[in-house]
Design an enzyme around this catalytic site. Structure first.
Site, short mmCIF file in Angstrom:
data_model
loop_
_atom_site.label_atom_id
_atom_site.label_comp_id
_atom_site.label_asym_id
_atom_site.label_seq_id
_atom_site.Cartn_x
_atom_site.Cartn_y
_atom_site.Cartn_z
N TYR A 77 19.59 44.93 45.26
CA TYR A 77 19.26 43.49 45.53
C TYR A 77 17.76 43.02 44.96
CZ TYR A 77 22.68 40.95 48.43
OH TYR A 77 23.81 40.18 48.66
N GLU A 79 16.88 39.12 45.15
CA GLU A 79 16.89 37.82 45.30
C GLU A 79 15.37 37.28 44.86
OE1 GLU A 79 18.11 37.11 49.28
OE2 GLU A 79 20.24 37.00 48.42
N ASP A 254 24.71 21.38 27.81
CA ASP A 254 25.47 22.47 28.10
C ASP A 254 26.05 22.94 26.91
OD1 ASP A 254 27.43 24.25 28.68
OD2 ASP A 254 28.35 23.29 30.04
N THR A 283 26.76 29.64 29.00
CA THR A 283 27.21 30.91 29.03
C THR A 283 26.88 31.79 28.01
OG1 THR A 283 29.16 30.48 27.77
CG2 THR A 283 29.22 29.97 30.36
N LYS A 286 30.40 33.47 25.26
CA LYS A 286 31.37 32.87 24.18
C LYS A 286 30.90 33.18 22.90
CE LYS A 286 32.97 29.30 27.42
NZ LYS A 286 32.15 29.04 28.70
N ARG A 292 29.65 38.56 30.43
CA ARG A 292 30.31 37.46 31.08
C ARG A 292 29.17 37.06 31.99
NH1 ARG A 292 34.65 34.69 31.12
NH2 ARG A 292 35.26 36.37 29.86
N1 PLP Z 1 30.39 25.06 30.51
C1 PLP Z 1 31.30 24.74 29.37
C2 PLP Z 1 30.95 23.69 28.37
C3 PLP Z 1 32.44 25.53 29.22
O1 PLP Z 1 33.27 25.51 28.56
C4 PLP Z 1 32.61 26.36 30.40
C5 PLP Z 1 33.77 27.31 30.61
O2 PLP Z 1 34.55 27.41 29.78
C6 PLP Z 1 31.75 26.41 31.46
C7 PLP Z 1 30.56 25.63 31.57
C8 PLP Z 1 31.83 27.38 32.87
O3 PLP Z 1 31.64 28.72 32.54
P1 PLP Z 1 32.21 29.77 33.43
O4 PLP Z 1 33.57 30.02 33.30
O5 PLP Z 1 31.30 31.13 32.97
O6 PLP Z 1 31.98 29.44 34.91
#
Ligand code: PLP
Length: 500
Positions: A77, A79, A254, A283, A286, A292
């Site tokens: 843990y 946090e 994002d 993320t 990808k 992950r």
């Molecule tokens: N943001 C974007 C642009 C995504 O395409 C995705 C997932 O496909 C996410 C966030 C969410 O990611 P996660 O599935 O890891 O929660």
């Protein structure tokens, strides 16, 4: 009787296959407790080896990344954040987290990296709340002349909660390729914020920066959000910065889908979000090809706020996954990875034009990144869901995806989304893209809609011609036999010992 590991070691002579030894040793531990889980892992390897993976959001991380995840770090843990934890004994987790964060900062040239988020969905929540804390909570506390939330009366705290929920978010509409977390009604983001999504141009399918600017000047959002799950073009973040400055918004990006193209220096200058945005989320699994998970990159101004991801949104971090992130970031900071990222884009462009040559209609007429959206309905008279099912029957995984303003809606869809990150990780190059486009065309031409019980065409059912299916499978197998996933792993041996 010998165990699988002993048996494997006995087959090894001078050239010890250490990756395989480690795999067998791990599976042996798993199988002792629950053989079906070892079986499922081996079956998944077989599945991934025997399907052509065209899912734009998936990839294959390295065995080193996997090894960094499978160990006792999961037991700790931690946090808080490095050197500021709510638990004792975090010295090694501190080292892991700081290594991963510094590697991320180096890789992307970011002021600050926060590597705890477990997924893209929760990293966006952490980012939203960091912005709300910086731009709503802190000024309110200052106005009231108090230092902390605990100094507020119940009435003052209630008033602050109302203020939090009345802030405006402007992100790309889900129906035009934005993500659920960018202000979609079914997601907490649209319940937390007053959401004003922007779309793409109805004619071209492209982002129209002037229209976004006009809307932003009317709405005056707290957060202007750029980024997508299904948009086949690059984005001019310098232009987004101008718009954010003009309307007084925080610019958040994002980059979950295209982080690998930023890390690999495909997207530089105006196309590099880290240079222009206040906060960037992504993320790590990808195009970036890590474990992950997710992270935030931000300007110094937001560092203290994102560090409070726990307790704000997250619980304890996943130290084993942060270790794997450190490995993946280090791997991505190499010439090899930059070559990979450029090949992802070159393969996408080659696949797009090979599809167009066969009469397929592509959203926006092509791609600049790792993915394309193909209008299946207008070319083959099938829904995206039907195309997805037909391709899966022939050994290809991809997903149905709505096209902007799709009359078929978000479930059945008129389109499919196709991406090249995974097949490029296997080593495929532009010369293979023609064959892949041909398989897609061959299968979709040989597919017709299934029927409902009362004889009407069923949107989700397909009948793939048996000969087409057999031939397509052979062709998929032929390509995959040239590019074996994790060639170090001896699937026959693993099946013999763990799939009973
Ligand atoms: N943001 C974007 C642009 C995504 O395409 C995705 C997932 O496909 C996410 C966030 C969410 O990611 P996660 O599935 O890891 O929660």
């Amino acid at each position: 009787m010998n165990s699988p590991l002993q048996t494997y070691l006995l087959t090894q002579k001078d050239n010890l296959n250490t990756a395989m030894v480690a795999y067998v040793a791990n599976l042996e531990q798993v199988a002792k407790v629950k053989p079906s889980i070892a079986r499922d892992i081996v079956n998944e390897l077989e599945n991934q080896r025997s399907h052509l993976k065209l899912i734009a959001s998936e990839n294959y991380c390295s065995l080193a990344t996997q090894a960094a995840m499978g160990n006792l770090l999961t037991d700790k843990y931690a946090e808080g954040y490095p050197e500021h934890r709510y638990y004792g004994g975090c010295v090694n987790v501190d080292s892991v987290e700081m290594t991963a964060a510094r590697e991320a900062e180096k890789l992307f040239g970011a002021d600050y990296a926060y590597v705890q988020p477990h997924s893209g969905a929760d990293t966006n929540l952490v980012a939203y709340w960091a912005i709300l804390s910086a731009k709503v909570e802190t000024p309110t506390l200052e106005e009231l002349g108090v230092k902390s939330l605990n100094d507020l009366t119940a009435e003052q705290f209630d008033a602050l909660r109302v203020k939090f929920c009345n802030q405006k978010l402007m992100g790309l509409d889900y129906s035009c390729g934005g993500h659920l977390t960018h202000g979609y009604k079914m997601n907490v983001s649209a319940r937390m914020f007053d959401s004003y999504p922007y779309g793409v141009d109805k004619e071209t399918g492209l982002l129209d920066y002037d229209a976004i600017e006009k809307q932003a000047m009317e709405v005056k959002p707290l957060i202007l959000l750029a980024g997508y799950s299904a948009y086949p073009r690059s984005i001019n973040f310098r232009r987004f910065r101008e718009i954010a400055d003009k309307c007084g918004a925080v610019l958040m990006v994002d980059m979950a889908h295209f982080a690998g193209l930023v890390a690999g220096k495909v997207f530089t200058g105006d196309e590099d979000p880290v240079k222009w945005a206040d906060i960037v989320t992504t993320t790590t699994h990808k195009t970036l090809r890590g474990p992950r998970g997710a992270m935030i990159l931000c300007k110094e101004e937001f560092a203290d706020y994102v560090n409070k991801g726990c307790p704000m949104v997250l619980g304890g971090p996943l130290p084993h996954v942060m270790a794997a992130k450190a490995i993946a970031f280090k791997e991505a900071n190499t010439k090899d990875y930059q070559d990979y990222a450029h090949n992802v884009q070159a393969n996408a462009k080659a696949l797009a034009s090979a599809c167009q040559k066969r009469g397929m209609k592509l959203q926006t007429g092509g791609t600049d990144n790792h993915l394309m959206l193909i209008d299946i309905y207008s070319t083959y008279g099938l829904t995206g869901k039907q195309a997805e099912a037909a391709m899966f029957q022939c050994g290809v995984t991809l997903n149905a995806n709505a096209l902007p303003y799709d009359p078929m809606g978000a479930w059945w869809t008129s389109g499919i989304r196709v991406g090249t990150p995974a097949i490029t990780s296997l080593g495929m190059n532009t010369t293979d893209m023609d064959e892949i486009a041909d398989i897609l065309d061959y299968v979709l031409k040989g597919t017709k809609a299934g029927l409902t019980k009362d004889g009407k065409p069923a949107k989700g059912k397909v009948i793939v011609d048996a000969i087409v299916q057999e031939n397509a499978k052979k062709r998929v197998k032929a390509i995959l036999s040239k590019y074996v996933l994790y060639p170090e792993l001896d699937l026959d041996f693993l099946k013999k010992h763990f799939v009973k």
